[in-house]
Design an enzyme around this catalytic site. Structure first.
Site, short mmCIF file in Angstrom:
data_model
loop_
_atom_site.label_atom_id
_atom_site.label_comp_id
_atom_site.label_asym_id
_atom_site.label_seq_id
_atom_site.Cartn_x
_atom_site.Cartn_y
_atom_site.Cartn_z
N ARG A 1 0.90 -1.25 0.11
CA ARG A 1 -0.02 0.03 -0.05
C ARG A 1 0.85 1.35 0.03
NH1 ARG A 1 -3.41 -2.72 -1.53
NH2 ARG A 1 -5.28 -3.30 -0.45
N HIS B 1 -1.16 0.22 -9.59
CA HIS B 1 -1.95 -0.72 -8.76
C HIS B 1 -2.48 -1.69 -9.56
CE1 HIS B 1 -3.91 -0.95 -4.50
NE2 HIS B 1 -3.70 -2.22 -5.06
#
Ligand code: GLV
Length: 309
Positions: free
Chosen positions: A224, A272
């Site tokens: 993350r 991502h």
């Protein structure tokens, strides 16, 4: 009893239709259409708009459509005393492992640097590394980290891993807890972050930790954006303590156009998408949990709310 799908990307109908197709006896709604809120017992969500979960008075389970659940804990308006589940899936783990292998090979063989050379019409052969030359250190040995670690050993990498509690993985040197972190970092040439994002791991990839890696180490963050202190990474790249970084995740996604990562020559980026839930593969576990919810059985892939993952 019904399911609501809540997500802000363009996959809401894909998920709704896939759930419906998997079991046509279940009522499935998109949160964007008109639907009876009090009938909803399960919310299948991915990065939902904050506050939307509070609309369902009879909600009994929050099912994350991905492996991560950090975004759920960030929403303080969520119902707090119901189970949260996450995805545990062989494709999700395997795709991550393949992504990391690709990044490692591109790093060893200078492929990202050659791409820049090509754009600049520069012919400049560079010495390359071999798999046996580097030790890959994986921070986080959960489902994704453990599979990646053992896959990499099969390709001949020296692999070590650090986790909060002791883990045993064949062929992998494991470290755990605060006391063993320094030794793990000191002996890691390529650091891969696969930790869950929690209050304990937020900002963990900071100057203090990254400076403990040997000079020229390479950093891969596929967990993350919140794990990384962006300015600290840039400082360590500019002072050439780190040789480069490959990032898939960012504090703000999409990454704002003005962010310095875009133009940094030693930052390599993917949007991502290292590993994403494949509906064909993951819908059965969600349907199974929905059935268990209705029959009062224990759910699979439960998240520990105290740990936050
Ligand atoms: C992706 O980031 C996931 O958590 O599944």
């Amino acid at each position: 009893m019904a399911i609501v799908v809540i997500r802000q990307d363009n996959k809401i109908d894909v998920w709704k239709n896939a759930l419906q197709k998997a079991d046509s006896s279940i009522k499935v709604y998109s949160y964007l259409e008109s639907h009876p809120k009090d009938e909803i017992t399960m919310a299948v969500i991915w990065k939902h708009p904050t506050g939307t979960l509070a609309n369902y008075p009879n909600l009994k389970c929050i099912a994350s459509a991905g492996a991560g659940v950090d975004y759920i804990f960030e929403d303080n308006t969520r119902p707090k005393n119901i189970p949260i589940t996450r995805i545990v899936d062989t494709f999700l783990a395997g795709d991550m492992s393949e992504h990391i292998l690709s990044v490692l090979l591109a790093y060893l063989k200078n492929l990202n640097i050659y791409k820049l050379d090509q754009v600049a019409h520069v012919w400049e052969p560079k010495s390359y590394l071999r798999i046996k030359d580097v030790t890959v250190g994986i921070l986080g040995l959960g489902e994704l980290g453990a599979l990646t670690a053992s896959d990499l050993t099969r390709f001949g990498f020296k692999v070590q891993g650090w986790s909060r509690s002791k883990k045993n993985i064949e062929g992998v040197r494991t470290f755990f807890g605060a006391d063993e972190q320094q030794e793990f970092l000191k002996t890691t040439n390529v650091l891969v972050c696969l930790l869950p994002l929690t209050t304990a791991t937020e900002g963990i990839l900071n100057k203090e930790l990254l400076s403990q890696l040997p000079k020229n180490a390479y950093v891969i963050n596929v967990a993350r954006g919140g794990h990384l202190v962006d300015e600290d990474l840039i400082d360590l790249l500019d002072s050439v303590h780190l040789s480069g970084a490959c990032l898939d995740v960012y504090h703000t996604e999409p990454l704002p156009k003005t962010h310095p990562f875009w133009d940094h020559k030693r930052v390599h980026m993917t949007p991502h998408y290292a590993s994403v839930s494949d509906t064909n593969s993951v819908i059965p576990q969600i349907i199974e949990n929905y059935k268990r919810l209705n029959s009062g059985e224990k759910l699979q892939n439960l998240v520990d709310s105290d740990k936050g993952y």
